[in-house]
Design an enzyme around this catalytic site. Structure first.
Site, PDB file in Angstrom:
ATOM      1  CD  GLU A  75       9.714   8.358 -17.606  1.00  0.00           C
ATOM      2  OE1 GLU A  75       9.154   7.655 -16.740  1.00  0.00           O
ATOM      3  OE2 GLU A  75       9.680   8.082 -18.818  1.00  0.00           O
ATOM      4  N   GLY A 115       0.820  -1.209   0.000  1.00  0.00           N
ATOM      5  CA  GLY A 115       0.000   0.000   0.000  1.00  0.00           C
ATOM      6  C   GLY A 115       0.852   1.256   0.000  1.00  0.00           C
ATOM      7  CD  GLU A 128       8.023  -2.205  -5.894  1.00  0.00           C
ATOM      8  OE1 GLU A 128       8.046  -1.308  -5.034  1.00  0.00           O
ATOM      9  OE2 GLU A 128       7.052  -2.404  -6.646  1.00  0.00           O
TER      10      GLU A 128
HETATM   11  C1  LIG Z   1       1.179  -2.962 -12.920  1.00  0.00           C
HETATM   12  C2  LIG Z   1       1.404  -2.027 -11.777  1.00  0.00           C
HETATM   13  C3  LIG Z   1       1.447  -2.519 -10.496  1.00  0.00           C
HETATM   14  C4  LIG Z   1       1.618  -1.657  -9.401  1.00  0.00           C
HETATM   15  N1  LIG Z   1       1.579  -2.175  -8.159  1.00  0.00           N
HETATM   16  C5  LIG Z   1       1.623  -1.342  -7.090  1.00  0.00           C
HETATM   17  C6  LIG Z   1       1.459  -1.838  -5.774  1.00  0.00           C
HETATM   18  O1  LIG Z   1       1.296  -3.045  -5.576  1.00  0.00           O
HETATM   19  N2  LIG Z   1       1.462  -0.973  -4.761  1.00  0.00           N
HETATM   20  C7  LIG Z   1       1.640   0.358  -4.942  1.00  0.00           C
HETATM   21  O2  LIG Z   1       1.651   1.091  -3.990  1.00  0.00           O
HETATM   22  N3  LIG Z   1       1.796   0.875  -6.193  1.00  0.00           N
HETATM   23  C8  LIG Z   1       1.780   0.048  -7.261  1.00  0.00           C
HETATM   24  N4  LIG Z   1       1.914   0.577  -8.536  1.00  0.00           N
HETATM   25  C9  LIG Z   1       1.967   2.025  -8.710  1.00  0.00           C
HETATM   26  C10 LIG Z   1       3.261   2.587  -9.242  1.00  0.00           C
HETATM   27  O3  LIG Z   1       4.239   2.586  -8.267  1.00  0.00           O
HETATM   28  C11 LIG Z   1       2.962   4.002  -9.777  1.00  0.00           C
HETATM   29  O4  LIG Z   1       2.110   3.853 -10.878  1.00  0.00           O
HETATM   30  C12 LIG Z   1       4.194   4.736 -10.188  1.00  0.00           C
HETATM   31  O5  LIG Z   1       4.972   5.063  -9.101  1.00  0.00           O
HETATM   32  C13 LIG Z   1       3.889   6.004 -11.003  1.00  0.00           C
HETATM   33  O6  LIG Z   1       2.961   6.812 -10.385  1.00  0.00           O
HETATM   34  P1  LIG Z   1       1.694   7.376 -11.179  1.00  0.00           P
HETATM   35  O7  LIG Z   1       1.011   6.218 -11.779  1.00  0.00           O
HETATM   36  O8  LIG Z   1       0.925   8.236 -10.289  1.00  0.00           O
HETATM   37  O9  LIG Z   1       2.306   8.215 -12.376  1.00  0.00           O
HETATM   38  P2  LIG Z   1       2.833   9.769 -12.303  1.00  0.00           P
HETATM   39  O10 LIG Z   1       3.706   9.923 -11.132  1.00  0.00           O
HETATM   40  O11 LIG Z   1       1.625  10.607 -12.440  1.00  0.00           O
HETATM   41  O12 LIG Z   1       3.705   9.806 -13.589  1.00  0.00           O
HETATM   42  C14 LIG Z   1       3.217  10.142 -14.891  1.00  0.00           C
HETATM   43  C15 LIG Z   1       4.417  10.353 -15.794  1.00  0.00           C
HETATM   44  O13 LIG Z   1       5.164  11.477 -15.350  1.00  0.00           O
HETATM   45  C16 LIG Z   1       6.507  11.127 -15.186  1.00  0.00           C
HETATM   46  N5  LIG Z   1       7.129  11.908 -14.131  1.00  0.00           N
HETATM   47  C17 LIG Z   1       6.660  12.113 -12.887  1.00  0.00           C
HETATM   48  N6  LIG Z   1       7.537  12.852 -12.181  1.00  0.00           N
HETATM   49  C18 LIG Z   1       8.578  13.113 -13.001  1.00  0.00           C
HETATM   50  C19 LIG Z   1       9.797  13.838 -12.859  1.00  0.00           C
HETATM   51  N7  LIG Z   1      10.124  14.432 -11.736  1.00  0.00           N
HETATM   52  N8  LIG Z   1      10.635  13.893 -13.928  1.00  0.00           N
HETATM   53  C20 LIG Z   1      10.304  13.287 -15.097  1.00  0.00           C
HETATM   54  N9  LIG Z   1       9.167  12.596 -15.291  1.00  0.00           N
HETATM   55  C21 LIG Z   1       8.314  12.514 -14.242  1.00  0.00           C
HETATM   56  C22 LIG Z   1       6.449   9.671 -14.837  1.00  0.00           C
HETATM   57  O14 LIG Z   1       7.701   9.045 -15.033  1.00  0.00           O
HETATM   58  C23 LIG Z   1       5.385   9.178 -15.761  1.00  0.00           C
HETATM   59  O15 LIG Z   1       5.905   8.971 -17.047  1.00  0.00           O
HETATM   60  C24 LIG Z   1       1.771  -0.274  -9.621  1.00  0.00           C
HETATM   61  C25 LIG Z   1       1.755   0.221 -10.934  1.00  0.00           C
HETATM   62  C26 LIG Z   1       1.563  -0.629 -12.002  1.00  0.00           C
HETATM   63  C27 LIG Z   1       1.536  -0.041 -13.389  1.00  0.00           C
END
Ligand SMILES: Cc1cc2nc3c(=O)[nH]c(=O)nc-3n(C[C@H](O)[C@H](O)[C@H](O)COP(=O)(O)OP(=O)(O)OC[C@H]3O[C@@H](n4cnc5c(N)ncnc54)[C@H](O)[C@@H]3O)c2cc1C
Lengths: 379, 393
Positions: B377, B132, B249
């Site tokens: 990224e 989580g 992880e």
């Molecule tokens: C299949 C899958 C399983 C997952 N399982 C889990 C889980 O079990 N538990 C859990 O807690 N989470 C889980 N996640 C979540 C995952 O950790 C997040 O999706 C991830 O950290 C990205 O966050 P976001 O989706 O909010 O994207 P955002 O943070 O909104 O990113 C959108 C885009 O912006 C880019 N970006 C953001 N900040 C920057 C920056 N400073 N510089 C350049 N680019 C940037 C990102 O790289 C991305 O391309 C999972 C995700 C997936 C896809």
């Protein structure tokens, strides 16, 4: 010729754009997919396509069409790509119509072209037999029997094959698979005796089928174009399809780009709009450059098909190779820039990735076309 | 060295005697993965037997101390075990967020009681954990998370929601980042809590993925009571644990870049065919596959080298970002190449012939590799800042 749309073409684009956005948006594809509609497309929409003149875009007015060219077909295809519209445009209005236009006798043209232009029939081109597009490897046998031919073999990845009223089938009348000599195209009714068809549900929720030919009897006048010398005709038809498909891919990539740009201007992290991060700015700008270079190749290919089709093969290979590659980049970047949302079915960007993969493979992938370019240039 | 050779011989003999034949074939699909848990699903008895035997020996967690149920092996012994398992084609007996993520964090930050309570069931695959971390507004910027845990004397009261929680609907327990001090700077008011997913007030809502599956969820907490002894480490100092866990992880995600799969060229040969010299009948695809394989082989050594450097204490703390970035991008490339190798056969989504679209669904799933566990990224930002120390990064 200027590598831009002229005024009439621009008008056509605007018409196609607003028509497709309102009548065949991505939501329509989702509906076809989720309801598992057996046809895989909307017949009502296809009638509207005919009414707009899109189904007959390549067909001369004498045969009930609007008599436009390949650039115009590409304009329609690009808007189809932008909306991921599932229509028989490529299979019927482009591939089947081109086969008849380039190889058909007067009687064959008169029999089929008005029906295509009127949206009354669906056509499909059956070429591939293996997992990769290799037209010269055609093995499906057409043996002379009585007053005609008997067809035996199997085709795969036949777009709209399961709903086609008319199949254009590449068959071998002599020679060996791998040889360009000895191919012949045949017109076969979709429901002819011995034809069996299986719809293959595809990753992109667009149509394809496997079609088997088990002792299918056709008359001698079912041959389209020269017997044994059909390869050149087939290539000409395929090149029209490849160029128009490159235009569709260009639309898929362009829209995937627009969707991702909208997202990076809206989502924030670290107290900033993510589009402010230079890493994403540079990748966006790079992708934009790739898509622009592809657009140039695509319009050049389409114009060449209109002006001097005999010289189009090389530029068509360049256009399809580029469109496949740059659109793949666009959808990959699109999903990545959406973060977790990009992995969900609720967002549209993943649907663009699925369509891009299928269109990349269809009628030869980027590797296939780069290889053709190399061979054409003697290395 | 002689000891290690003895260990190798004994290990091989044990594996040969104890690893069921069905567990010595390459995994084909998701049902070949065993996740354990309170209500485990086993495709066949061999999966169950294999997990029980490996769990009893502690070899699901070879390097964890035997006191907590682990195998108690040295790094060299663990390498031998992994090598023998690879040579015999033994499948991994257990996939588990407990093994990959929570365990290492508990070993470092957990109290003695917590280690004794939580680690052995992880080793034996008896409790399945979910993670989580992410929230709708806190993805890359994880430290801005808002899920609240209020101190109510003898317990914490948790309210908020998490998103992208993989397998939340199947997990027994969750390790969860919560805000315990909303007034502190964002990195300083976070705590690391463990709780039972069966607690009153926890609910999950599956999210449909582009692969057509729903392994992840939005997870809601509505007045969930969590006993105080389920907080790991120091209150409000959970961010350090969160980051440490992320390095593990990332290492586990990066291992996807390795070659424990059916070679791509075999898939290509089956669909594309060979020419009369016995080479793949597609020159450019052949080049693409060969370049991929070069990188996959080198990357395997990069992972092994990183493990060796870590054991000697000679590795930079941010190195896991390099492995995660490279391994996840490599796995995506691998699946792009697999799709090109399968041609139109690999585009079917539903038929038996295509095993219900196994190839395209797996391909689409890999697109998450560069998102989950921190995006590519984010990894590159970490490398630029912490290893390269670029100005302003
Ligand atoms: C299949 C899958 C399983 C997952 N399982 C889990 C889980 O079990 N538990 C859990 O807690 N989470 C889980 N996640 C979540 C995952 O950790 C997040 O999706 C991830 O950290 C990205 O966050 P976001 O989706 O909010 O994207 P955002 O943070 O909104 O990113 C959108 C885009 O912006 C880019 N970006 C953001 N900040 C920057 C920056 N400073 N510089 C350049 N680019 C940037 C990102 O790289 C991305 O391309 C999972 C995700 C997936 C896809």
């Amino acid at each position: 010729m200027a590598l831009v749309l002229n005024d009439e073409q621009t008008m056509l684009r605007d018409t196609a754009r607003s028509f497709l956005a309102s009548e065949a948006p991505v939501a329509a594809l989702r509906q076809l997919r989720d309801a598992n509609v057996a046809d895989g497309f909307s017949r009502e929409l296809w009638k509207q396509f005919a009414g707009m003149g899109f189904a007959g875009v390549l067909i001369p007015e004498d045969f009930g069409g609007v008599g436009l060219g390949h650039v115009e077909a590409g304009v329609v295809a690009e808007e189809i790509g932008r909306n991921l519209a599932a229509t028989p445009f490529l299979s019927t209005a482009v591939l089947t119509a081109s086969a008849l236009l380039n190889g058909g006798s007067d009687a064959q043209k008169a029999a089929w072209l008005p029906k295509i232009a009127g949206g009354e029939i669906i056509g499909a081109l059956a070429v591939d037999e293996g997992a990769k597009h290799r037209p010269e490897k055609t093995a499906l046998q057409a043996t002379r029997t009585g007053n005609g031919f008997t067809l035996n073999g199997a085709k795969t990845f036949v777009v709209d094959g399961h709903v086609a009223d008319l199949l254009v089938v590449a068959a071998r009348t002599s020679g060996q698979p791998g040889e360009t000599q000895g191919l012949t195209l045949f017109l076969v009714a979709g429901d002819a005796g011995g034809v069996s068809r299986e719809r293959t549900v595809m990753v992109d929720a667009h149509n394809a089928a496997r079609v088997n030919f088990d002792n299918v009897q056709v008359d001698a006048d079912a041959a389209l174009g020269p017997v044994d010398g059909g390869y050149e005709l087939l290539e000409r038809v395929l090149n029209v399809g490849r160029a128009v498909l490159a235009a569709e891919l260009s639309g898929v990539g362009g829209q995937a780009f627009d969707i991702a740009q909208a997202y990076v201007k809206e989502r924030s992290q670290f107290g900033r709009i993510i589009g402010e991060f230079q890493a994403l700015q540079h990748r966006s700008a790079h992708l934009f450059s790739e898509l622009e270079v592809t657009r140039a190749a695509v319009i050049k290919a389409l114009q060449t098909l209109d002006a001097s089709p005999e010289k189009a093969a090389t530029i068509v290979a360049v256009a399809k190779a580029r469109a496949g590659a740059s659109t793949e980049l666009a959808v990959q970047e699109g999903v990545q820039m959406h973060g977790g949302n990009g992995m969900t079915d609720a967002f549209d960007i993943g649907l663009y990735m699925k369509r891009a993969r299928v269109a990349q493979e269809l009628l030869g992938d980027s590797n296939f076309h780069a290889d053709r370019l190399a061979r054409a240039n003697g290395y | 060295m002689a000891d290690l050779e003895t260990f190798r011989a004994e290990t091989r003999a044990w594996l040969e005697a104890n690893c069921p034949a069905e567990m010595r074939t390459p995994t084909e699909d998701e049902e070949d993965t065993v996740w354990g848990g309170r209500n485990p699903t086993f495709r066949n008895d061999a999966q169950r037997v294999w997990l029980e035997r490996m769990g009893a020996k502690g070899w699901t967690a070879p390097e964890w101390p035997a006191a907590y149920g682990g195998g108690g092996l040295s790094r060299d012994e663990a390498k031998i075990l992994a090598g023998e398992m690879r040579d015999l084609g033994c499948r991994s007996p257990l996939s588990s967020f407990g093994l990959w993520m929570l365990g290492p964090a508990l070993l470092k930050y957990g109290s003695e009681e917590q280690k004794k309570k939580y680690l052995p069931p992880i080793v034996r695959g008896e409790i399945r954990w979910c993670q989580g971390y992410s929230e709708p507004g806190a993805g890359s910027d994880l430290a801005s998370l808002q899920t609240r845990a209020e101190d109510r004397g003898d317990h914490f009261l948790v309210n908020g929601s998490k998103i992208w929680t993989s397998y939340a609907d199947k997990a027994d327990w969750i390790f969860c980042l919560v805000r315990t001090d909303p007034k502190a700077p964002k990195h300083e008011g976070i705590s690391f809590l463990l709780f039972d997913m069966a607690s009153p007030g926890v609910s999950t809502q599956p999210i449909l993925l582009i692969s057509g599956k729903s392994p992840f969820c939005q997870t809601f907490f509505d007045d969930v009571k969590v006993p105080k002894d389920q907080l790991v480490g120091i209150p409000n100092k959970g961010w350090e644990i969160a980051k440490y866990l992320l390095t593990h992880e990332r290492n586990s995600i990066s291992s996807m870049g390795g070659r424990a799969h059916r070679p791509v060229h075999e898939v290509a040969a089956a669909h594309v065919g060979l020419n009369d010299q016995g080479l793949l009948d597609d020159n450019l695809l052949r080049g693409q596959i060969a370049r991929l394989e070069v990188d996959e082989i080198a990357f395997e050594f990069a992972m092994e080298r990183a493990g060796d450097m870590a054991k000697r204490g000679e590795i930079h703390g941010a190195y896991s970002s390099l492995l995660k970035y490279y391994g996840s991008e490599l796995n995506k490339r691998r699946h792009e190449t697999l799709m090109a190798s399968g041609g139109s056969d690999a585009l079917e989504w539903e038929s038996d012939r295509s095993e219900h679209g196994a190839a395209p669904r797996a391909w689409l799933r890999t697109k998450a590799n560069s998102i989950e566990g921190g995006t590519s990224e984010v990894q590159l930002n970490i490398l630029a800042k912490r290893i390269l120390e670029l100005p302003g990064a």
